[in-house]
Design an enzyme around this catalytic site. Structure first.
Site, short mmCIF file in Angstrom:
data_model
loop_
_atom_site.label_atom_id
_atom_site.label_comp_id
_atom_site.label_asym_id
_atom_site.label_seq_id
_atom_site.Cartn_x
_atom_site.Cartn_y
_atom_site.Cartn_z
N CYS A 75 42.08 38.98 36.28
CA CYS A 75 42.47 37.83 37.08
C CYS A 75 41.59 36.64 36.71
O CYS A 75 40.36 36.77 36.68
CB CYS A 75 42.33 38.16 38.56
SG CYS A 75 42.70 36.77 39.66
N CYS A 126 41.91 38.89 45.32
CA CYS A 126 41.84 37.50 45.81
C CYS A 126 43.18 36.96 46.30
O CYS A 126 43.24 35.86 46.83
CB CYS A 126 41.25 36.58 44.75
SG CYS A 126 42.33 36.30 43.33
N CYS A 147 56.24 40.13 34.43
CA CYS A 147 56.29 38.82 33.80
C CYS A 147 55.17 37.97 34.41
O CYS A 147 55.28 37.55 35.56
CB CYS A 147 57.66 38.20 34.05
SG CYS A 147 57.94 36.67 33.18
#
Length: 159
Positions: A75, A126, A147
């Site tokens: 992330c 998060c 995706c």
């Protein structure tokens, strides 16, 4: 008489539609929580738009789309591992695509933003918006296509 019946039917359909789409969303808490101001300071404008406002980057705009090096995709907001390079494939859609992710680090949600239900993928640490899951991936593996917006990811090379 036909006009009155048509008006009543129209009002009935409009009310059913609006009530059905106004489901109250449960606000969940995440391990990493920041104010909007803190996120804006920590992220680039494009990252903020995608991760915090559930935006979508332009197709074919991410260098990660054609990245086939060995490693882990994390992330971009909190560096939680999300995808392994061996699960990446070229879907031809213009966004990095994976046939599966690191399940415990992904949250699946429902998104109605374009008028119908889609499976939204978020970072489980998060809450950052990553992209969407579809059932048109490689049949020889999972059949799934995650995706993902490239700007929502950071690539960590193996080794």
């Amino acid at each position: 008489m036909k006009k009155i019946l048509l008006i009543i039917l129209t009002v009935f359909i409009a009310n059913c539609t609006s009530y059905g789409q106004k489901k109250k969303k449960v606000q969940r808490t995440y391990k990493i929580e920041k104010t909007n101001a803190e996120w804006k300071k920590a992220l680039t404008p494009k990252q903020y738009y995608v991760l915090r406002e559930a935006g979508t980057e332009r197709p074919f705009s991410s260098p990660l789309n054609k990245n086939y090096k060995k490693g882990t995709y994390v992330c971009a907001a909190c560096e939680t591992p999300l995808y392994k390079s061996e699960n990446k494939f070229d879907s031809g859609t213009g966004w990095p695509s994976f046939d599966q992710g690191i399940t415990k680090n992904l949250e699946l949600d429902v998104d109605y933003k374009i008028g119908y239900a889609r499976t939204e993928l978020k970072c489980n640490t998060c809450g950052g918006h990553l992209g969407h899951a579809f059932n048109d991936g490689p049949r020889e593996t999972t059949g799934q296509r995650h995706c993902i917006n490239g700007v929502a990811l950071k690539f960590i090379p193996k080794g």
